[in-house]
Design an enzyme around this catalytic site. Sequence first.
Site, PDB file in Angstrom:
ATOM      1  N   GLU A 176      30.351  50.720  38.006  1.00  0.00           N
ATOM      2  CA  GLU A 176      30.809  49.723  37.033  1.00  0.00           C
ATOM      3  C   GLU A 176      31.340  50.411  35.788  1.00  0.00           C
ATOM      4  O   GLU A 176      30.777  51.410  35.326  1.00  0.00           O
ATOM      5  CB  GLU A 176      29.651  48.785  36.666  1.00  0.00           C
ATOM      6  CG  GLU A 176      29.889  47.824  35.527  1.00  0.00           C
ATOM      7  CD  GLU A 176      31.042  46.863  35.791  1.00  0.00           C
ATOM      8  OE1 GLU A 176      31.858  46.676  34.866  1.00  0.00           O
ATOM      9  OE2 GLU A 176      31.129  46.324  36.911  1.00  0.00           O
ATOM     10  N   CYS A 218      38.571  36.902  43.692  1.00  0.00           N
ATOM     11  CA  CYS A 218      38.710  35.664  42.918  1.00  0.00           C
ATOM     12  C   CYS A 218      40.172  35.258  42.770  1.00  0.00           C
ATOM     13  O   CYS A 218      40.478  34.313  42.037  1.00  0.00           O
ATOM     14  CB  CYS A 218      38.043  35.796  41.553  1.00  0.00           C
ATOM     15  SG  CYS A 218      38.689  37.126  40.523  1.00  0.00           S
TER      16      CYS A 218
END
Length: 465
Positions: A346, A418
């Site tokens: 991340e 998404c």
Amino acid sequence: MTSSTDSNLTLIPSPGDKVEITCLDLDRHGNGLARWNNWVVIVNDLLPGESAQIEFVRRHRNQFLARKVQTIETVASRRPPPCKIAKECGGCSIQHLSDHGQTLLKQGHLRQILLRLGQLDHKIEPIMTDYNRALGYRNRALIPLYRNSEGQLHMGYYRRGSHQIIDLNRCPVLDRGIDQYLASIKDDLQQQNWPADSDLSSGEGLRHLGIRIGQKTKQVLITLVSSTTQLSGLHQQAKEWYSRWPEVRGITLNIQRQRNNLVLGQETILLAGDLEIEEHFYNLSLLLSTTTFFQVNTLQAERIVSKLIEWLSTASLDINIIDAYCGIGTISLPIAATGYHVIGLELHAEAITQANKNALRNSLDNVSFLCGDVSLLLAKKLQRNDVLVLDPPRKGLDQMVIKTILSIQPERVAYLSCDPATLARDLKQLIVPNGPYQIDELQPIDFFPQTMHIECLALLTRISS
């Protein structure tokens, strides 16, 4: 102005011209799409299959914007919107379409996008949805604030296509545990007389009200987003809210001075209670702060994690699971709880800090988190026998990530997207004949009922070198 009959119109319509059209589809904003004389016509509040008389308003590039004058024919899937301000508010775009109608529309749009942009004609599973939770599903609200020159506070989402706030005291897509606070907080903010302007066009002050709820624990975190800390009586008001509502575990002030599209800033100040609330997610205990990125639809997020874990169940426990773009570990931690060793990657340091805290909180020592550029970390950590989980932002995968995947060729890849457009673009490079993978399954998920958004999980297996 020309007459309302098509025969009297020139090939290029003028503002004020009226014609009859039939809606063919919806655009990504939920507006009706039609064609007239080879022109694309965009008109609000028209569903596929419906016909209406419309009036041209203005030309925008190769399209015409129009308004509906009179409905001629409606479709059975039209319904009264659950929200009384749905036609004005820009928060939801397709409340006037039935739940089943929304499912069919999103399934069709996903298929069109994958075929058009990725040349992918693979079977798509039925959308993972829950009609019983088509309302009240959002566990978080970030609501713009504005005080006008007369001193009246406005709190609500923006009117469609503008920065004008539509006042609200409740919102049907928010968890009811959030709804109950809105009117009271608005009244208190009105009395406090603090300046408020969500986009800072008239000076410093409050910008947004944020409320987060743990849908399993019912714990609540209230946040005022402001460009300044100079708010007289702020701590007293926060303490009063904290004592008034037992479910409220914390009141915070988030500082956002930048004029950009980021609602939250990097600095958060504790005003009362705690900085975090607890939420139960997939049998784990997670701590969530003001700025934590956590899926707004908790139950749907659990269902997609369950799908991933089921897919992983045939893999050996000796392999590593690489979770790229792991955030706070929403996927990493549940997978680690099943016994796999997981490495989360991340970019954002705050997310990594929370991921480590939540791993420790749940006594998971078989998961580790690395902070940095995901494309660089992946090139160092990914091995051929690993399973790769991808949950990138809306822009999709960096080209360097795709090159790493094609070079190392991990055995299996799960890609949670998404944005169907970037999913199609990326899958086209990974799937045979361009890449070594085949699609095992395409599973769409409706995280955002009443909107045009659709997410999709693509499960891939390596079949060639």
